[in-house]
Design an enzyme around this catalytic site. Structure first.
Site, PDB file in Angstrom:
ATOM      1  N   CYS A  27       0.843  -1.193   0.000  1.00  0.00           N
ATOM      2  CA  CYS A  27       0.000   0.000   0.000  1.00  0.00           C
ATOM      3  C   CYS A  27       0.880   1.245   0.000  1.00  0.00           C
ATOM      4  O   CYS A  27       2.110   1.159   0.010  1.00  0.00           O
ATOM      5  CB  CYS A  27      -0.931   0.006   1.214  1.00  0.00           C
ATOM      6  SG  CYS A  27      -0.068   0.087   2.796  1.00  0.00           S
ATOM      7  N   CYS A  30       3.483   1.601   2.705  1.00  0.00           N
ATOM      8  CA  CYS A  30       4.679   0.770   2.490  1.00  0.00           C
ATOM      9  C   CYS A  30       5.686   1.527   1.626  1.00  0.00           C
ATOM     10  O   CYS A  30       6.879   1.595   1.946  1.00  0.00           O
ATOM     11  CB  CYS A  30       4.314  -0.543   1.800  1.00  0.00           C
ATOM     12  SG  CYS A  30       3.286  -1.639   2.765  1.00  0.00           S
ATOM     13  N   ASP A 428       9.687  28.036 -31.505  1.00  0.00           N
ATOM     14  CA  ASP A 428      10.834  28.507 -32.281  1.00  0.00           C
ATOM     15  C   ASP A 428      10.480  28.286 -33.756  1.00  0.00           C
ATOM     16  O   ASP A 428       9.568  27.501 -34.074  1.00  0.00           O
ATOM     17  CB  ASP A 428      12.084  27.718 -31.887  1.00  0.00           C
ATOM     18  CG  ASP A 428      13.267  28.025 -32.781  1.00  0.00           C
ATOM     19  OD1 ASP A 428      13.545  29.224 -32.969  1.00  0.00           O
ATOM     20  OD2 ASP A 428      13.867  27.089 -33.314  1.00  0.00           O
ATOM     21  N   ASP A 628      14.447  23.408 -30.586  1.00  0.00           N
ATOM     22  CA  ASP A 628      15.319  22.287 -30.930  1.00  0.00           C
ATOM     23  C   ASP A 628      16.799  22.621 -30.886  1.00  0.00           C
ATOM     24  O   ASP A 628      17.632  21.740 -31.064  1.00  0.00           O
ATOM     25  CB  ASP A 628      14.984  21.756 -32.333  1.00  0.00           C
ATOM     26  CG  ASP A 628      15.424  22.733 -33.424  1.00  0.00           C
ATOM     27  OD1 ASP A 628      15.384  23.961 -33.162  1.00  0.00           O
ATOM     28  OD2 ASP A 628      15.807  22.278 -34.515  1.00  0.00           O
ATOM     29  N   ASP A 632      17.740  27.749 -27.991  1.00  0.00           N
ATOM     30  CA  ASP A 632      16.418  27.642 -27.373  1.00  0.00           C
ATOM     31  C   ASP A 632      16.485  27.163 -25.924  1.00  0.00           C
ATOM     32  O   ASP A 632      15.481  27.234 -25.207  1.00  0.00           O
ATOM     33  CB  ASP A 632      15.542  26.655 -28.165  1.00  0.00           C
ATOM     34  CG  ASP A 632      15.320  27.108 -29.597  1.00  0.00           C
ATOM     35  OD1 ASP A 632      15.106  28.317 -29.788  1.00  0.00           O
ATOM     36  OD2 ASP A 632      15.366  26.262 -30.500  1.00  0.00           O
TER      37      ASP A 632
END
Length: 741
Positions: A27, A30, A428, A628, A632
């Site tokens: 649970c 735990c 971008d 990318d 950026d």
């Protein structure tokens, strides 16, 4: 495209990861106890324990013996092993489920005769098994099939905490002990053997169904691992030999036959074919492969026989990196889970206190002791916090798994949780919405036809590696135009190229070269100005000599990626505004924005200024940044959610919380959509987990819920939570079937 996926944390925060399989957790409390035990080990930087996958993801600073971590887990009352020694194959899991199934069937067979009289009573049938028979049926269920609960409960008590097993052990023991006492002391005993046996059988049923469902949440990992071939055909000195993958080395030559999976990451040396990379990149169309092209291990070779040079093996391969990213994502803990963890720390002690209050309250009210005990047992059973612990991790595992199958790697649980509130997406331009490779956007011939002009330009550019030269030659190839060789060709730095084509002295270059020859733009002036306003790069083809003259004009520009328009439209449909943020000139930025329907444009922005613009936009809502490149990275890190496009740089991907495994802009709205759906499942699961307890505990405390019904409700809550999370496996990205740009 896929070779640069990020593997490790930011260099500013280097740490060594350990993934420890944990057994014995039942649970949320735990998982919390294991997490606290590992967190107290000196040198541990961070810990995340996933109840659904039964793994602990630990990061340590500096060298550490894994045995120290294992000892800490065992001291807390659980079992941990090294991943290398942990048998986690499908066959081993199937055997474990088989043993669970037989234990469950035996428990049901023994408990059914005990509960049958209760089931037929509404039909007017009143009969009861003798006490000795009830004792004989209930005892093996309680102490043999239910031994796991006593073992786990004892470990929890010894560690000074509580868990679900402690609640089950106390509750069923109380019902069983009361029945034995009544049998031995009362003339007409009222027995509750059916309560203890049926509760254990129902809990075992719930755990079995839960285990089966939890295996499905990890199906994405297993599907990726199944892509790894075990053997490869190595070519040495013209001879082919079958070898195990681990025997290969870098630069070994491997033969891949049609229909086989590529065993390694490498480069095609010989042959032509197509590769199906759908399960790795999410790309549905086969990708053509020829000498010089990269191939990814796990992809399926098409119709041709390929000779591949090995470039990456084992942990260095793209597939291994993807698997690690998905595992990290599934081990990640969403911010909302931290609140659940705080609740789970006090949940079991609170339930024990409520059960004691129920017992004492009914006894003081004047009820028989057996009634007080049974009502307290019902409280203990209904309150088992299994569903609470499974609510968040099962949804995260299912959501990140199905996202990975469609080319979306979510490696930041915080980004996943924030995505539902995104109001602004900032793109971008180059490499994100556009291809990043120039093509001929416009072409006009003053003399002759456009094809002849293109052939003449191609002859001058033949052999050049300049991006504009590549655009001219590609256009010639597409139109099937033969390109002659230019003689006496010469590069003019910063201006263009000159050479002799078919006996004519030609030059191809920019406006500066045109001016050097004393030529004006003439009748092409209007077009040249308009194209420059669009951000196009102009090249003039002129004939040199005693009387130089303009032969034609080329306008080069970046092309929109297929799917860019569909992506922006999909975001608009989700009531998300799109912005364009680029360092390019305003003309080209405005042209892209106008084509895509983007209203807000920030052009000629330096990398350092991008982060400032993102910070300003965050004042009005939740911002996602898509990029990318290295330039950026500051903006990706500054945004609420950073999304890196496939094929980008490592720096961009490290700064982003989500990585798209291919450069399709339509994956952006798809990524936000699966994040929202996953968060919705988390909220739904937590709602149902709490509702079962909020409704069930008072009913049990007031004597309106017997232990058998309480046990069924508790099992149902766990199964419903996991099943609800598994509905995410049916998700498919929208708009990816669109073919228009």
């Amino acid at each position: 495209m896929l070779g640069q996926l990020p593997l490790e944390d930011c260099p500013m925060n280097r740490s060594t990861p350990f993934d420890l399989p944990i057994s014995g957790m039942s649970c949320a409390s735990c998982a919390g106890r294991v997490e606290r035990a590992l967190g107290q080990v000196p040198g541990v930087h961070s810990v995340s324990v996933n109840l659904a996958s039964e793994r602990a993801h630990v990061r340590v600073l500096g060298p550490m013996d894994p045995g120290v971590l294992i000892a800490a887990v065992e001291k807390a009352g659980y079992t941990a092993v090294l991943p290398q020694t942990h048998l986690d194959t499908q066959a081993d899991q199937a055997r474990h489920l088989h043993r669970e199934r037989w234990a469950l069937l035996l428990a049901i067979a023994l408990a059914l005769p005990l509960v049958l009289p209760m089931l037929v009573q509404p039909f007017g049938l009143h009969w009861m098994l003798p006490a000795w028979a009830q004792f004989a049926l209930a005892t093996p269920v309680q102490f043999i099939l239910g031994a796991r609960f006593y073992s786990a409960a004892w470990k929890a008590v010894r560690a000074g905490s509580g868990n679900m097993d402690l609640l089950v052990a106390i509750g069923t023991s109380a019902a069983y002990g009361l029945s034995v006492h009544q049998w031995l002391s009362a003339a007409a005993p009222h027995l509750y053997f059916e309560a203890s046996a049926v509760v254990i059988a129902l809990v075992l049923l719930g755990k079995h169904l839960e285990s089966r469902a939890r295996r499905q949440t990890a199906s994405a990992i297993r599907a990726l691992e199944a892509l790894r071939p075990e053997r490869a055909v190595r070519v040495r000195d013209g001879r082919e030999e079958s070898v195990a993958i681990h025997q290969l080395k870098r630069h070994d030559l491997v033969m891949v036959k049609p229909g086989e999976r590529f065993p390694v990451d490498g480069e095609v040396v010989d042959g032509h074919s197509h590769a199906d990379e759908a399960l790795i990149s999410g790309e549905s169309l086969p990708v053509p492969k020829q000498p010089g092209d990269p191939v990814t291990g796990g992809a399926i070779n098409g119709e041709g026989r390929l000779l591949v040079r090995t470039l990456a093996l084992g942990a260095e391969s793209v597939l291994a990196r993807i698997i690690r990213l998905v595992e990290d994502a599934q081990a990640a803990k969403a911010p909302i889970q931290k609140q659940v963890d705080k609740v789970s720390q006090v949940f079991v002690p609170a339930v024990l206190a409520l059960a004691l209050i129920t017992l004492v309250g009914w006894w003081l009210y004047g009820a028989p002791l057996e009634t007080a005990i049974i009502n307290a047992v019902a409280v203990l059973v209904i309150a088992c916090p299994c569903a609470l612990g499974l609510a968040t991790p099962t949804a995260i595992m299912a959501g990140t798994g199905v996202a990975a199958r469609h080319g979306i790697l979510i490696k930041d649980a915080q980004a996943l949780e924030r995505a539902h509130a995104v109001s602004t997406v900032v793109f971008d331009k180059t490499g994100t919405l556009t291809s990043g490779a120039p093509t001929i956007a416009h072409l006009v011939a003053v003399e002759g036809n456009a094809s002849q002009l293109l052939q003449q330009a191609g002859a001058l550019q033949r052999g050049s590696q300049h991006p504009l030269a590549r655009a001219v030659l590609d256009a010639c190839n597409e139109q099937g135009l033969p390109v002659a060789d230019a003689s006496a060709s010469q590069s003019l730095t910063g201006r263009g190229m000159t050479g002799t084509v078919d006996g004519r002295q030609l030059a191809l270059g920019n406006t500066r070269m045109l001016q050097e020859h004393g030529l004006s733009t003439g009748e092409l002036a209007t077009r040249a100005s308009a194209w420059e306003a669009e951000g196009r790069t102009l090249s003039w083809l002129i004939e040199q000599g005693a009387q130089p003259r303009v032969l034609g004009l080329f306008a080069f520009g970046d092309t929109l990626k297929p799917g860019a328009l569909a992506a922006v439209q999909a975001l608009k449909a989700q009531h998300i505004s799109s912005h364009l943020l680029t360092g390019d000139n305003r003309g080209s930025a405005q042209a892209v924005a106008q084509a895509l329907g983007i209203e807000e444009v920030y052009a000629q922005v330096l990398p350092a200024e991008k982060a400032a613009i993102i910070a300003q936009l965050k004042k009005t809502g939740v911002v996602a940044m898509i990029g990318d490149g290295i330039n950026d990275a500051p903006a990706l890190a500054a945004a609420d959610i950073g999304i890196a496009m496939g094929g980008g740089t490592d720096v961009a991907m490290h700064a982003a919380g989500i990585t798209l495994m291919r450069g399709d802009p339509r994956l952006v709205p798809a990524a936000l959509q699966i994040c929202r759906k996953t968060c919705a499942k988390i909220r739904q699961n937590l709602f149902w987990a709490f509702v079962f307890n909020v409704i069930g505990i008072p009913l049990a405390a007031f004597g309106l819920l017997n232990p058998v019904i309480a046990g069924a409700a508790m099992a149902l809550s766990s199964v419903s939570v996991v099943s609800n999370a598994l509905l995410l496996n049916t998700w498919k990205p929208q708009h990816l079937e669109d073919k228009h740009p």
